[in-house]
Motif scaffolding. Structure first.
Motif, PDB file in Angstrom:
ATOM      1  N   THR A   9       4.580  -3.593   4.130  1.00  0.00           N
ATOM      2  CA  THR A   9       5.747  -2.824   4.523  1.00  0.00           C
ATOM      3  C   THR A   9       5.502  -1.371   4.138  1.00  0.00           C
ATOM      4  O   THR A   9       5.212  -1.070   2.973  1.00  0.00           O
ATOM      5  CB  THR A   9       7.018  -3.346   3.832  1.00  0.00           C
ATOM      6  N   VAL A  10       5.593  -0.488   5.126  1.00  0.00           N
ATOM      7  CA  VAL A  10       5.326   0.930   4.908  1.00  0.00           C
ATOM      8  C   VAL A  10       6.599   1.715   5.210  1.00  0.00           C
ATOM      9  O   VAL A  10       7.139   1.625   6.314  1.00  0.00           O
ATOM     10  CB  VAL A  10       4.173   1.425   5.817  1.00  0.00           C
ATOM     11  N   THR A  11       7.057   2.469   4.221  1.00  0.00           N
ATOM     12  CA  THR A  11       8.206   3.356   4.395  1.00  0.00           C
ATOM     13  C   THR A  11       7.669   4.750   4.692  1.00  0.00           C
ATOM     14  O   THR A  11       6.863   5.288   3.924  1.00  0.00           O
ATOM     15  CB  THR A  11       9.076   3.383   3.122  1.00  0.00           C
ATOM     16  N   LEU A  12       8.113   5.319   5.825  1.00  0.00           N
ATOM     17  CA  LEU A  12       7.624   6.623   6.271  1.00  0.00           C
ATOM     18  C   LEU A  12       8.687   7.694   6.102  1.00  0.00           C
ATOM     19  O   LEU A  12       9.882   7.424   6.209  1.00  0.00           O
ATOM     20  CB  LEU A  12       7.225   6.543   7.750  1.00  0.00           C
ATOM     21  N   ASP A  13       8.227   8.934   5.904  1.00  0.00           N
ATOM     22  CA  ASP A  13       9.167  10.049   5.885  1.00  0.00           C
ATOM     23  C   ASP A  13       9.433  10.501   7.322  1.00  0.00           C
ATOM     24  O   ASP A  13       8.982   9.864   8.288  1.00  0.00           O
ATOM     25  CB  ASP A  13       8.662  11.188   4.989  1.00  0.00           C
ATOM     26  N   ASP A  14      10.159  11.601   7.488  1.00  0.00           N
ATOM     27  CA  ASP A  14      10.500  12.094   8.828  1.00  0.00           C
ATOM     28  C   ASP A  14       9.289  12.505   9.649  1.00  0.00           C
ATOM     29  O   ASP A  14       9.357  12.584  10.878  1.00  0.00           O
ATOM     30  CB  ASP A  14      11.468  13.277   8.727  1.00  0.00           C
ATOM     31  N   ASN A  15       8.152  12.774   8.980  1.00  0.00           N
ATOM     32  CA  ASN A  15       6.917  13.167   9.670  1.00  0.00           C
ATOM     33  C   ASN A  15       5.937  12.005   9.793  1.00  0.00           C
ATOM     34  O   ASN A  15       4.751  12.214  10.058  1.00  0.00           O
ATOM     35  CB  ASN A  15       6.255  14.329   8.931  1.00  0.00           C
ATOM     36  N   ASN A  16       6.415  10.781   9.561  1.00  0.00           N
ATOM     37  CA  ASN A  16       5.603   9.565   9.639  1.00  0.00           C
ATOM     38  C   ASN A  16       4.480   9.513   8.604  1.00  0.00           C
ATOM     39  O   ASN A  16       3.436   8.901   8.840  1.00  0.00           O
ATOM     40  CB  ASN A  16       5.035   9.359  11.050  1.00  0.00           C
ATOM     41  N   VAL A  17       4.689  10.163   7.465  1.00  0.00           N
ATOM     42  CA  VAL A  17       3.748  10.105   6.354  1.00  0.00           C
ATOM     43  C   VAL A  17       4.241   9.018   5.395  1.00  0.00           C
ATOM     44  O   VAL A  17       5.419   9.005   5.036  1.00  0.00           O
ATOM     45  CB  VAL A  17       3.655  11.467   5.634  1.00  0.00           C
ATOM     46  N   PRO A  18       3.354   8.110   4.982  1.00  0.00           N
ATOM     47  CA  PRO A  18       3.798   7.030   4.095  1.00  0.00           C
ATOM     48  C   PRO A  18       4.341   7.550   2.757  1.00  0.00           C
ATOM     49  O   PRO A  18       3.697   8.344   2.083  1.00  0.00           O
ATOM     50  CB  PRO A  18       2.524   6.207   3.862  1.00  0.00           C
ATOM     51  N   GLU A  19       5.532   7.097   2.429  1.00  0.00           N
ATOM     52  CA  GLU A  19       6.128   7.403   1.138  1.00  0.00           C
ATOM     53  C   GLU A  19       5.997   6.214   0.186  1.00  0.00           C
ATOM     54  O   GLU A  19       5.880   6.392  -1.011  1.00  0.00           O
ATOM     55  CB  GLU A  19       7.606   7.755   1.289  1.00  0.00           C
ATOM     56  N   LYS A  20       6.006   5.016   0.747  1.00  0.00           N
ATOM     57  CA  LYS A  20       5.958   3.807  -0.065  1.00  0.00           C
ATOM     58  C   LYS A  20       5.258   2.715   0.738  1.00  0.00           C
ATOM     59  O   LYS A  20       5.495   2.562   1.934  1.00  0.00           O
ATOM     60  CB  LYS A  20       7.381   3.373  -0.426  1.00  0.00           C
ATOM     61  N   ILE A  21       4.389   1.971   0.057  1.00  0.00           N
ATOM     62  CA  ILE A  21       3.704   0.818   0.655  1.00  0.00           C
ATOM     63  C   ILE A  21       3.860  -0.344  -0.316  1.00  0.00           C
ATOM     64  O   ILE A  21       3.604  -0.199  -1.511  1.00  0.00           O
ATOM     65  CB  ILE A  21       2.202   1.095   0.888  1.00  0.00           C
ATOM     66  N   VAL A  22       4.289  -1.480   0.200  1.00  0.00           N
ATOM     67  CA  VAL A  22       4.352  -2.703  -0.613  1.00  0.00           C
ATOM     68  C   VAL A  22       3.729  -3.841   0.172  1.00  0.00           C
ATOM     69  O   VAL A  22       3.720  -3.832   1.399  1.00  0.00           O
ATOM     70  CB  VAL A  22       5.799  -3.076  -1.040  1.00  0.00           C
ATOM     71  N   TRP A  23       3.177  -4.806  -0.562  1.00  0.00           N
ATOM     72  CA  TRP A  23       2.625  -5.983   0.109  1.00  0.00           C
ATOM     73  C   TRP A  23       3.106  -7.236  -0.579  1.00  0.00           C
ATOM     74  O   TRP A  23       3.367  -7.255  -1.778  1.00  0.00           O
ATOM     75  CB  TRP A  23       1.111  -5.900   0.217  1.00  0.00           C
ATOM     76  N   THR A  24       3.252  -8.258   0.233  1.00  0.00           N
ATOM     77  CA  THR A  24       3.637  -9.574  -0.256  1.00  0.00           C
ATOM     78  C   THR A  24       2.743 -10.604   0.421  1.00  0.00           C
ATOM     79  O   THR A  24       2.156 -10.335   1.468  1.00  0.00           O
ATOM     80  CB  THR A  24       5.115  -9.906   0.061  1.00  0.00           C
ATOM     81  N   SER A  25       2.688 -11.773  -0.193  1.00  0.00           N
ATOM     82  CA  SER A  25       1.901 -12.861   0.363  1.00  0.00           C
ATOM     83  C   SER A  25       2.614 -14.172   0.098  1.00  0.00           C
ATOM     84  O   SER A  25       3.226 -14.348  -0.952  1.00  0.00           O
ATOM     85  CB  SER A  25       0.515 -12.882  -0.293  1.00  0.00           C
ATOM     86  N   THR A  26       2.511 -15.066   1.042  1.00  0.00           N
ATOM     87  CA  THR A  26       3.117 -16.382   0.842  1.00  0.00           C
ATOM     88  C   THR A  26       2.408 -17.148  -0.263  1.00  0.00           C
ATOM     89  O   THR A  26       2.955 -18.099  -0.801  1.00  0.00           O
ATOM     90  CB  THR A  26       3.085 -17.205   2.147  1.00  0.00           C
ATOM     91  N   ASP A  27       1.195 -16.736  -0.630  1.00  0.00           N
ATOM     92  CA  ASP A  27       0.455 -17.376  -1.718  1.00  0.00           C
ATOM     93  C   ASP A  27       0.664 -16.697  -3.070  1.00  0.00           C
ATOM     94  O   ASP A  27       0.000 -17.046  -4.040  1.00  0.00           O
ATOM     95  CB  ASP A  27      -1.049 -17.400  -1.409  1.00  0.00           C
ATOM     96  N   SER A  28       1.585 -15.742  -3.149  1.00  0.00           N
ATOM     97  CA  SER A  28       1.751 -14.982  -4.397  1.00  0.00           C
ATOM     98  C   SER A  28       2.555 -15.727  -5.446  1.00  0.00           C
ATOM     99  O   SER A  28       2.881 -15.172  -6.485  1.00  0.00           O
ATOM    100  CB  SER A  28       2.383 -13.619  -4.106  1.00  0.00           C
ATOM    101  N   LYS A  29       2.916 -16.973  -5.180  1.00  0.00           N
ATOM    102  CA  LYS A  29       3.610 -17.838  -6.133  1.00  0.00           C
ATOM    103  C   LYS A  29       4.914 -17.220  -6.640  1.00  0.00           C
ATOM    104  O   LYS A  29       5.147 -17.115  -7.840  1.00  0.00           O
ATOM    105  CB  LYS A  29       2.684 -18.194  -7.289  1.00  0.00           C
ATOM    106  N   GLY A  30       5.728 -16.742  -5.725  1.00  0.00           N
ATOM    107  CA  GLY A  30       7.054 -16.252  -6.065  1.00  0.00           C
ATOM    108  C   GLY A  30       7.126 -14.839  -6.588  1.00  0.00           C
ATOM    109  O   GLY A  30       8.198 -14.369  -6.943  1.00  0.00           O
ATOM    110  N   GLU A  31       5.993 -14.138  -6.653  1.00  0.00           N
ATOM    111  CA  GLU A  31       6.033 -12.761  -7.126  1.00  0.00           C
ATOM    112  C   GLU A  31       6.725 -11.874  -6.099  1.00  0.00           C
ATOM    113  O   GLU A  31       6.680 -12.129  -4.899  1.00  0.00           O
ATOM    114  CB  GLU A  31       4.615 -12.248  -7.378  1.00  0.00           C
TER     115      GLU A  31
END
Length: 109
Positions: A9-31
């Protein structure tokens, strides 16, 4: 057969520059979603026989960490290439280049 999902999941600013990136996985055991500052994703397209890539980094990614990220990515690419092909000689050459890269970028190991 087991199926796993990786979500970026990438959160972009008004100029489409990434402000935040997060990742998840179904194998992450609830993290919860893990925040990251940069990512490099490469996938092989067998139809066109080429690589499709996504390279993103947030505004908060400092240059010294980007240098280290590249260094570690090159090192792990060597590990992956060796496991996939068994080509020890070329991986040794890549390791030599990684040492050169670390020296030039003043990366302490």
């Amino acid at each position: 057969m087991k199926t796993a999902e990786i979500k970026l999941t990438v959160t972009l600013d008004d100029n489409n520059v990434p402000e935040k990136i997060v990742w998840t996985s179904t194998d992450s055991k609830g993290e919860d979603a893990v925040p990251v500052k940069a990512l490099m994703l490469s996938v092989w397209d067998p139809s066109y026989k080429n690589t499709m890539k996504i390279d993103l980094w947030t505004k908060e990614m400092p240059v010294d960490e980007m240098k280290r990220f590249f260094y570690e990515t090159l090192q792990t690419m060597g590990d992956t290439f060796l496991r996939a092909t068994g080509e020890q000689n070329i991986v040794e050459d890549l390791r030599d280049y990684c040492a050169h890269f670390a020296e030039k970028m003043e990366i302490t190991r």
